[in-house]
Design an enzyme around this catalytic site. Sequence first.
Site, PDB file in Angstrom:
ATOM      1  N   GLU A 112       0.854  -1.199   0.000  1.00  0.00           N
ATOM      2  CA  GLU A 112       0.000   0.000   0.000  1.00  0.00           C
ATOM      3  C   GLU A 112       0.885   1.242   0.000  1.00  0.00           C
ATOM      4  O   GLU A 112       1.901   1.267   0.688  1.00  0.00           O
ATOM      5  CB  GLU A 112      -0.838   0.060   1.295  1.00  0.00           C
ATOM      6  CG  GLU A 112      -1.837  -1.045   1.447  1.00  0.00           C
ATOM      7  CD  GLU A 112      -2.461  -1.073   2.854  1.00  0.00           C
ATOM      8  OE1 GLU A 112      -2.298  -0.106   3.625  1.00  0.00           O
ATOM      9  OE2 GLU A 112      -3.103  -2.074   3.160  1.00  0.00           O
ATOM     10  N   LYS A 114       2.275   4.515   1.338  1.00  0.00           N
ATOM     11  CA  LYS A 114       2.280   5.031   2.708  1.00  0.00           C
ATOM     12  C   LYS A 114       1.850   6.496   2.654  1.00  0.00           C
ATOM     13  O   LYS A 114       2.612   7.366   2.246  1.00  0.00           O
ATOM     14  CB  LYS A 114       3.668   4.890   3.335  1.00  0.00           C
ATOM     15  CG  LYS A 114       3.678   5.271   4.791  1.00  0.00           C
ATOM     16  CD  LYS A 114       4.977   4.851   5.443  1.00  0.00           C
ATOM     17  CE  LYS A 114       4.987   5.098   6.935  1.00  0.00           C
ATOM     18  NZ  LYS A 114       4.760   6.475   7.322  1.00  0.00           N
ATOM     19  N   ASP A 116       0.974  10.168   3.615  1.00  0.00           N
ATOM     20  CA  ASP A 116       1.627  11.049   4.577  1.00  0.00           C
ATOM     21  C   ASP A 116       0.609  12.000   5.204  1.00  0.00           C
ATOM     22  O   ASP A 116       0.482  13.155   4.822  1.00  0.00           O
ATOM     23  CB  ASP A 116       2.741  11.829   3.862  1.00  0.00           C
ATOM     24  CG  ASP A 116       3.769  12.337   4.845  1.00  0.00           C
ATOM     25  OD1 ASP A 116       3.685  11.979   6.034  1.00  0.00           O
ATOM     26  OD2 ASP A 116       4.658  13.098   4.418  1.00  0.00           O
ATOM     27  N   TYR A 224      -6.830   1.477   6.258  1.00  0.00           N
ATOM     28  CA  TYR A 224      -5.805   0.452   6.028  1.00  0.00           C
ATOM     29  C   TYR A 224      -5.725  -0.590   7.138  1.00  0.00           C
ATOM     30  O   TYR A 224      -4.818  -1.398   7.163  1.00  0.00           O
ATOM     31  CB  TYR A 224      -4.426   1.067   5.794  1.00  0.00           C
ATOM     32  CG  TYR A 224      -3.980   2.073   6.851  1.00  0.00           C
ATOM     33  CD1 TYR A 224      -3.801   1.704   8.167  1.00  0.00           C
ATOM     34  CD2 TYR A 224      -3.743   3.392   6.497  1.00  0.00           C
ATOM     35  CE1 TYR A 224      -3.402   2.629   9.117  1.00  0.00           C
ATOM     36  CE2 TYR A 224      -3.333   4.327   7.434  1.00  0.00           C
ATOM     37  CZ  TYR A 224      -3.171   3.934   8.750  1.00  0.00           C
ATOM     38  OH  TYR A 224      -2.783   4.846   9.687  1.00  0.00           O
ATOM     39  N   LYS A 314      10.673   3.305   3.324  1.00  0.00           N
ATOM     40  CA  LYS A 314      10.613   4.752   3.139  1.00  0.00           C
ATOM     41  C   LYS A 314      11.330   5.175   1.862  1.00  0.00           C
ATOM     42  O   LYS A 314      12.336   4.582   1.480  1.00  0.00           O
ATOM     43  CB  LYS A 314      11.268   5.450   4.345  1.00  0.00           C
ATOM     44  CG  LYS A 314      10.598   5.174   5.670  1.00  0.00           C
ATOM     45  CD  LYS A 314       9.243   5.823   5.788  1.00  0.00           C
ATOM     46  CE  LYS A 314       9.341   7.273   6.162  1.00  0.00           C
ATOM     47  NZ  LYS A 314       9.275   7.552   7.567  1.00  0.00           N
ATOM     48  N   CYS A 406      27.146  31.308  27.409  1.00  0.00           N
ATOM     49  CA  CYS A 406      25.790  31.025  26.928  1.00  0.00           C
ATOM     50  C   CYS A 406      25.217  32.264  26.224  1.00  0.00           C
ATOM     51  O   CYS A 406      25.255  33.358  26.779  1.00  0.00           O
ATOM     52  CB  CYS A 406      24.912  30.633  28.102  1.00  0.00           C
ATOM     53  SG  CYS A 406      23.173  30.519  27.669  1.00  0.00           S
ATOM     54  N   CYS A 409      22.234  33.478  28.818  1.00  0.00           N
ATOM     55  CA  CYS A 409      22.434  33.961  30.191  1.00  0.00           C
ATOM     56  C   CYS A 409      23.898  34.311  30.491  1.00  0.00           C
ATOM     57  O   CYS A 409      24.215  34.734  31.596  1.00  0.00           O
ATOM     58  CB  CYS A 409      21.938  32.922  31.196  1.00  0.00           C
ATOM     59  SG  CYS A 409      23.015  31.498  31.317  1.00  0.00           S
ATOM     60  N   CYS A 424      25.409  24.853  28.825  1.00  0.00           N
ATOM     61  CA  CYS A 424      25.409  26.114  29.562  1.00  0.00           C
ATOM     62  C   CYS A 424      25.340  25.753  31.041  1.00  0.00           C
ATOM     63  O   CYS A 424      24.494  24.952  31.447  1.00  0.00           O
ATOM     64  CB  CYS A 424      24.185  26.929  29.159  1.00  0.00           C
ATOM     65  SG  CYS A 424      23.631  28.062  30.440  1.00  0.00           S
ATOM     66  N   CYS A 430      19.396  30.127  33.903  1.00  0.00           N
ATOM     67  CA  CYS A 430      19.401  30.477  32.480  1.00  0.00           C
ATOM     68  C   CYS A 430      17.968  30.579  31.955  1.00  0.00           C
ATOM     69  O   CYS A 430      17.191  29.611  32.037  1.00  0.00           O
ATOM     70  CB  CYS A 430      20.169  29.424  31.691  1.00  0.00           C
ATOM     71  SG  CYS A 430      20.072  29.663  29.914  1.00  0.00           S
TER      72      CYS A 430
HETATM   73  S1  IVH Z   1      -0.464   0.312   8.773  1.00  0.00           S
HETATM   74  C1  IVH Z   1      -0.221  -1.904  12.525  1.00  0.00           C
HETATM   75  N1  IVH Z   1      -0.745   1.287   6.362  1.00  0.00           N
HETATM   76  O1  IVH Z   1       2.228   5.295   8.847  1.00  0.00           O
HETATM   77  C2  IVH Z   1       0.128  -1.088  11.370  1.00  0.00           C
HETATM   78  N2  IVH Z   1       0.042   2.735   8.056  1.00  0.00           N
HETATM   79  O2  IVH Z   1       4.746   5.014  10.217  1.00  0.00           O
HETATM   80  C3  IVH Z   1      -0.363   0.284  11.455  1.00  0.00           C
HETATM   81  N3  IVH Z   1       0.418   5.033   7.322  1.00  0.00           N
HETATM   82  O3  IVH Z   1       0.854   5.397  12.063  1.00  0.00           O
HETATM   83  C4  IVH Z   1      -0.120   1.121  10.293  1.00  0.00           C
HETATM   84  N4  IVH Z   1      -0.199   4.752   5.231  1.00  0.00           N
HETATM   85  O4  IVH Z   1      -0.332   6.730  10.206  1.00  0.00           O
HETATM   86  C5  IVH Z   1      -0.384   1.536   7.625  1.00  0.00           C
HETATM   87  N5  IVH Z   1      -1.100   2.029   4.198  1.00  0.00           N
HETATM   88  C6  IVH Z   1      -0.729   2.278   5.446  1.00  0.00           C
HETATM   89  C7  IVH Z   1      -0.310   3.553   5.869  1.00  0.00           C
HETATM   90  C8  IVH Z   1       0.078   3.735   7.183  1.00  0.00           C
HETATM   91  C9  IVH Z   1       0.236   5.613   6.136  1.00  0.00           C
HETATM   92  C10 IVH Z   1       0.931   5.722   8.525  1.00  0.00           C
HETATM   93  C11 IVH Z   1       0.127   5.485   9.774  1.00  0.00           C
HETATM   94  C12 IVH Z   1       1.084   4.921  10.778  1.00  0.00           C
HETATM   95  C13 IVH Z   1       2.395   5.382  10.223  1.00  0.00           C
HETATM   96  C14 IVH Z   1       3.542   4.503  10.692  1.00  0.00           C
END
Ligand code: IVH
Length: 666
Positions: A112, A114, A116, A224, A314, A406, A409, A424, A430
């Site tokens: 899936e 990810k 943001d 998700y 990532k 510092c 302070c 410091c 401070c």
């Molecule tokens: S699964 C138990 N699926 O990423 C697993 N998370 O870095 C729970 N996120 O807190 C997360 N897209 O906010 C899952 N397709 C996806 C996602 C996803 C975005 C976010 C989510 C999570 C964070 C973790």
Amino acid sequence: MTFIEYQTVVKQLNEWNYAYHVLDTPLVSDAEYDAAFRQLQFIEQQNLDWIIPESPTQRIGDVVSSAFEKISHDVKMLSLANAFSIEETIDFFVKAAKELDISFSELVIFSEPKLDGLAMSLRYENGFLVYGATRGDGQVGENVTHNIKTIQSIPLKLKIENPPEILEIRGEVFMTKAVFENINELAKIENGRVFANPRNAAAGTIRQLNPKIAAERNLQFIPYGIGAYSGEREFSTHSEMLDYFALLGFKSNPHNQHFSANEHHFEQDYQRMESLRESLPMEIDGIVYKIDDLALQEKLGFISRSPKWAIARKFPAQIMITTLLEVDFQVGRTGVLTPVARLEPVFVGGVTVSNATLHNMDEIERLNLYIGDKVEIHRAGDVIPKVVKVVAEGETRRKIIMPTHCPVCESDVKRIENQAAFRCTGGLKCAAQIAERIKYYASRNCMNIRQLGTKLIEALCEQGVLNSVVDIYRLKIDDIANLEKQGEKNATKILAAIENSKKTTFATFLTALGIPEVGESGAKNLARHFKTLEKLCTADVETLQTVPDVGLVTATNVRTFFDDVTQNQLVDDLRAAGVTWDEIESDEISQPFSGQTWVLTGTLNSPRNEIKSKLEKLGAKVSSSVSTKTTYLLAGEAAGSKLTQAKKLGVTILNESQFLEQIENL
Ligand code: IVH
């Protein structure tokens, strides 16, 4: 017009809404929709008692009062481990396969994008949306229903005939890139708040008190995962579950995929998503890979805060080149001076970057960095930009020097023994350390005095009203009301929030003290172990080290903190100012119901809250859904699907008198 006809109008509008916001295939023109919506508003004004919760007019409610209520998640909201390469990703699933005693290639992987944005838990009871809660610390989040209801792709009522009794849908709330750009454009014109990126904009919107603002910002939601669940339907795979969510009226992500685990497939999938990234309407910061088979997921379980069946791959950081204009030194809560790079502003991925962290002097030396140099900056997701290397030396280069005094302070600055950090020595003399410490004390994971934000704290410190943490409790209405932009009404609210925050827990108080290395989970462990402040403050370093996750450094820090007269005085002053917590009564392990999970259902003679707190005092966990982990179901009159579910799973069922008997014999 009859009630039945009214219901038909609601249904029609909801169908149009669904087609537009979930399926992206409008059925009528905007004008037609608006006309029908106005008609609906008119009917409801004439027949106030008809209004049903799923009516689209119910999406925008009243402004909520200041604080968001806390919501405890029945099923914890986890986060994900990260992988930054294909090797790490494959390694993760090879280990999982080994633990499951199957071969790697037997795994079916669900992929899936990810998204943001921010994680959200939506709770539906008997088909109706009851609340939307943020993740918070995973265990306790905040009720943001007023804003969640404005998200058109979240159904107020599930689109099926026999909805589950309880269903918590987990997913991401996000803002599209286009909406983000629009609202920032507008903010610039109107001198409003400009957001750094779509994620911050979505989070900022969810934290608004006024749902009208959220409604205008067009947030979206894609599910998700699942939290608490009590329903007839069973799923064997993650993909099946997501298909079910689509049936309920949720959006599904067209870019989800599944494949059998092998190196080539992972590589291919990564390339696919990377090339899609630019063209997607929303920001994504990677790919989430999950084992599709739910039985295998359950077998693997979790490690600390993340599942052993899913990982986030990532995307690499965004890279940019700019000039280092200056280096400033910021004084933190514990006095450590951190060099901060001031940069020639550069615009990348919708964000203007003008600052970056440099960590410490060793890092500056390692980079051979001088003021005036051209530098390469990396930025990954929410991470603060980092200077990674010098790409060209500046014609006139100036050496970066740690100040001997510092900047705030003027106390001496000394290097911490065996560390790269300089500190410091001003301590609580401070102003920077004081202000940072107060900010930390009042922050969300500490005393959570939400009304007392960082800007206000800075202003009050500047006025000389706040000179120490305990001064928070000595604030008077006029101290706040006299500040710019703060009226008397606001000041009263702030003082009320301060007053309310006095009742806390031992662990929270410990966290808020800000002992170096003692964060939230460390504080919890210490509180659980020692139970009282008196016992904790007198414990020696050896004893402190018997607490889970407390090593020599943390133990020494705790000891040093309580040996310090000033800190001790502060603790006493805070308690004298009224900070209190309930005693931790007995050890969980020796409690009669510890390890048990109870579920309550049906009509009971005693108030539910009372029974719940009785059970919790005895060490039991009270959950709202029946699963194989349920120890007892306490069933009152007219119990419904939970009872059926419990019978199916062979859970022991007690009626109220049997329950009372059980506790009487204790
Ligand atoms: S699964 C138990 N699926 O990423 C697993 N998370 O870095 C729970 N996120 O807190 C997360 N897209 O906010 C899952 N397709 C996806 C996602 C996803 C975005 C976010 C989510 C999570 C964070 C973790």
